[in-house]
Design a protein around this motif. Structure first.
Motif, PDB file in Angstrom:
ATOM      1  N   GLN A  99       0.819  -1.193   0.000  1.00 35.62           N
ATOM      2  CA  GLN A  99       0.000   0.000   0.000  1.00 35.62           C
ATOM      3  C   GLN A  99       0.863   1.257   0.000  1.00 35.62           C
ATOM      4  O   GLN A  99       1.802   1.383   0.771  1.00 35.62           O
ATOM      5  CB  GLN A  99      -0.938   0.032   1.219  1.00 35.62           C
TER       6      GLN A  99
ATOM      7  N   HIS B  41      -3.275  10.777   6.345  1.00 31.31           N
ATOM      8  CA  HIS B  41      -4.528  10.640   7.070  1.00 31.31           C
ATOM      9  C   HIS B  41      -4.781  11.918   7.867  1.00 31.31           C
ATOM     10  O   HIS B  41      -3.851  12.570   8.338  1.00 31.31           O
ATOM     11  CB  HIS B  41      -4.482   9.425   8.003  1.00 31.31           C
TER      12      HIS B  41
ATOM     13  N   SER C 253      -8.196   8.660   5.241  1.00 29.64           N
ATOM     14  CA  SER C 253      -7.284   9.160   4.216  1.00 29.64           C
ATOM     15  C   SER C 253      -7.781  10.508   3.718  1.00 29.64           C
ATOM     16  O   SER C 253      -8.986  10.742   3.601  1.00 29.64           O
ATOM     17  CB  SER C 253      -7.170   8.162   3.059  1.00 29.64           C
TER      18      SER C 253
ATOM     19  N   ASN D 288      -9.860  -2.243  -4.880  1.00 27.25           N
ATOM     20  CA  ASN D 288      -8.549  -2.763  -4.479  1.00 27.25           C
ATOM     21  C   ASN D 288      -7.427  -1.837  -4.930  1.00 27.25           C
ATOM     22  O   ASN D 288      -6.447  -1.613  -4.202  1.00 27.25           O
ATOM     23  CB  ASN D 288      -8.334  -4.159  -5.053  1.00 27.25           C
TER      24      ASN D 288
ATOM     25  N   PHE E 256      -7.221   1.186  -2.696  1.00 26.36           N
ATOM     26  CA  PHE E 256      -6.548   0.867  -1.434  1.00 26.36           C
ATOM     27  C   PHE E 256      -5.042   0.747  -1.637  1.00 26.36           C
ATOM     28  O   PHE E 256      -4.247   1.231  -0.813  1.00 26.36           O
ATOM     29  CB  PHE E 256      -7.102  -0.420  -0.837  1.00 26.36           C
ATOM     30  N   SER E 257      -4.625   0.114  -2.719  1.00 25.89           N
ATOM     31  CA  SER E 257      -3.193  -0.059  -2.967  1.00 25.89           C
ATOM     32  C   SER E 257      -2.487   1.274  -3.139  1.00 25.89           C
ATOM     33  O   SER E 257      -1.286   1.395  -2.886  1.00 25.89           O
ATOM     34  CB  SER E 257      -2.964  -0.933  -4.213  1.00 25.89           C
TER      35      SER E 257
ATOM     36  N   THR F 161      -8.141   4.776   2.026  1.00 29.52           N
ATOM     37  CA  THR F 161      -8.707   3.844   3.013  1.00 29.52           C
ATOM     38  C   THR F 161     -10.142   4.188   3.382  1.00 29.52           C
ATOM     39  O   THR F 161     -10.779   3.439   4.126  1.00 29.52           O
ATOM     40  CB  THR F 161      -7.864   3.858   4.308  1.00 29.52           C
TER      41      THR F 161
ATOM     42  N   LEU G 279      -9.246  -7.209   1.782  1.00 34.45           N
ATOM     43  CA  LEU G 279      -8.443  -6.129   2.341  1.00 34.45           C
ATOM     44  C   LEU G 279      -8.413  -6.226   3.869  1.00 34.45           C
ATOM     45  O   LEU G 279      -9.289  -6.843   4.480  1.00 34.45           O
ATOM     46  CB  LEU G 279      -9.041  -4.766   1.930  1.00 34.45           C
TER      47      LEU G 279
ATOM     48  N   ARG H 174      -9.425  -5.244   7.165  1.00 37.98           N
ATOM     49  CA  ARG H 174     -10.551  -4.444   7.662  1.00 37.98           C
ATOM     50  C   ARG H 174     -10.106  -3.342   8.621  1.00 37.98           C
ATOM     51  O   ARG H 174     -10.657  -2.234   8.610  1.00 37.98           O
ATOM     52  CB  ARG H 174     -11.569  -5.373   8.360  1.00 37.98           C
TER      53      ARG H 174
ATOM     54  N   LYS I  11      -7.710  -1.467   8.584  1.00 35.77           N
ATOM     55  CA  LYS I  11      -7.116  -0.300   7.926  1.00 35.77           C
ATOM     56  C   LYS I  11      -8.117   0.475   7.067  1.00 35.77           C
ATOM     57  O   LYS I  11      -7.761   1.466   6.438  1.00 35.77           O
ATOM     58  CB  LYS I  11      -5.936  -0.743   7.055  1.00 35.77           C
ATOM     59  N   ILE I  12      -9.370   0.021   7.044  1.00 35.27           N
ATOM     60  CA  ILE I  12     -10.396   0.621   6.186  1.00 35.27           C
ATOM     61  C   ILE I  12     -11.404   1.385   7.034  1.00 35.27           C
ATOM     62  O   ILE I  12     -11.798   0.955   8.109  1.00 35.27           O
ATOM     63  CB  ILE I  12     -11.147  -0.474   5.398  1.00 35.27           C
ATOM     64  N   GLN I  13     -11.828   2.535   6.519  1.00 32.86           N
ATOM     65  CA  GLN I  13     -12.919   3.283   7.136  1.00 32.86           C
ATOM     66  C   GLN I  13     -14.124   3.222   6.184  1.00 32.86           C
ATOM     67  O   GLN I  13     -14.081   3.764   5.081  1.00 32.86           O
ATOM     68  CB  GLN I  13     -12.533   4.739   7.393  1.00 32.86           C
TER      69      GLN I  13
END
Length: 352
Positions: free
Chosen positions: A6, A11, A22, A49, A52-53, A57, A82, A84, A86-88
């Motif tokens: 990534q 952020h 992000s 994807n 995200f890469s 996020t 992915l 989870r 690290k994701i919002q």
């Protein structure tokens, strides 16, 4: 789970309740046909994807996007590939499509029992244990905002929702809602040619410590380039948007030409300049442009590298005077909920 390394996008704090996202988010609506035909499922997952890469996020969806919650389901499938943590995930409730054909029975709802049922359904479609940011998509004026937010507060206390938000809410509604439970973010349209939030909404959010999430920061693709302006398909929902119709579009093309000229000066594309303008509005402002094309996604991310001074931001603002923009910001002059309807010729039924 995706193994792609990534990249880093800064952020920022969205609101003062602790949510970090992000600086650039991704609006998922278009993947399920918000403006044109939906992408094949795997193509949509690939776009998420890739985002995200590249360091995005913060992903935005809603239960009303796509048929039968298709957009939430799509995002949920992508999330399984992915990390989870690290994701919002941001999603929304409040638009009930009803059972009739077309727009028959479509309403805006905000009753406590409806809030809870929508949250449970979204958790299931997304395949997650909690929603990071849960918005009321549009305000139901038939239900006191205190009742709606009161139920959202309960969902926070139960751990099903981390933070709550409002979308296209009035200053009075925002203030009243915030008194019940802190509002983390307000989502609203903001771009170089849609700036009506600057007088009241933005100052209020900053007074209360509420983050600002901006949808359609590229003017629904207007600032994406001449290809967009010259190829508005009759099959696209943009064919029903006042700013893309006939004489209005001809007038607005002159605004694009001004931005195109400035973009050359800044050695970037018009889209990057338009997005950079939004990004420069403050650290509390997080735009969520959407796209179905990887190349456009990469171009949007490139806007983070376009640095503008305060004077340059003013210069850009001056070349798109709001009084020069032809046409209203809502499809066919409809209410604020209308932007999500594809091919909307008549307004949905709205509770009053």
């Amino acid at each position: 789970m995706a193994t792609t390394t990534q990249q880093i996008i800064p952020h920022v704090a969205l609101g003062n309740q602790g949510l970090q996202v992000s600086k650039l988010g991704f609006g998922c609506l278009g993947l399920s046909g918000g403006y044109n035909d939906p992408l094949p499922e795997q193509d949509g997952i690939s776009v998420i994807n890739h985002a995200f890469s590249k360091g995005i996020t913060f992903f935005d969806t809603a239960d009303a996007y796509g048929a039968n919650g298709a957009n939430e389901i799509l995002l949920g499938k992508a999330l399984r590939q992915l990390p989870r943590e690290k994701i919002q995930v941001a999603t929304k409730f409040g638009v009930s499509k009803g059972q009739g054909s077309g727009f028959t029975g479509w309403t805006i709802k905000g009753s406590p029992d409806y809030v809870r049922s929508c949250c449970e359904a979204s958790l299931k479609r997304l395949g997650v244990e909690y929603i990071d940011l849960y918005y009321q998509h549009r305000v139901d004026t038939s239900v006191p905002i205190e009742d709606t937010v009161g139920e959202l507060k309960k969902l926070v206390e139960e751990g099903k929702v981390k933070y709550i938000g409002l979308s296209e809410a009035s200053p009075d509604t925002i203030r009243r809602a915030h008194a019940v439970h802190p509002i983390t973010a307000v989502q609203i349209e903001w771009s170089m040619w849609t700036r009506d939030i600057e007088d009241e909404i933005v100052p209020l959010c900053r007074e209360l410590g509420i983050g600002i999430v901006t949808y359609s920061p590229l003017g629904r693709g207007f600032f994406g380039g001449k290809g967009v302006l010259e190829n508005v398909s009759a099959a696209s929902s943009l064919a029903f948007h006042p700013r893309f119709q006939a004489e209005n579009l001809d007038k607005n093309k002159k605004l694009f030409e001004r931005i195109e000229s400035l973009a050359k000066k800044h050695e970037c594309t018009p889209a990057q300049l338009a997005l950079a303008w939004v990004l420069q509005q403050g650290q509390d402002v997080v735009p969520i442009p959407g796209t179905t094309k990887i190349k456009n996604l990469d171009q949007n991310i490139g806007a983070l590298s376009v640095k503008l001074s305060e004077e340059e931001v003013k210069e850009i603002s001056a070349v798109v005077p709001i009084d020069d923009v032809a046409g209203g910001r809502h499809f066919n002059g409809l209410d604020q909920s209308s932007w999500i309807w594809k091919f909307a010729n008549t307004p949905p039924k709205v509770s009053t």
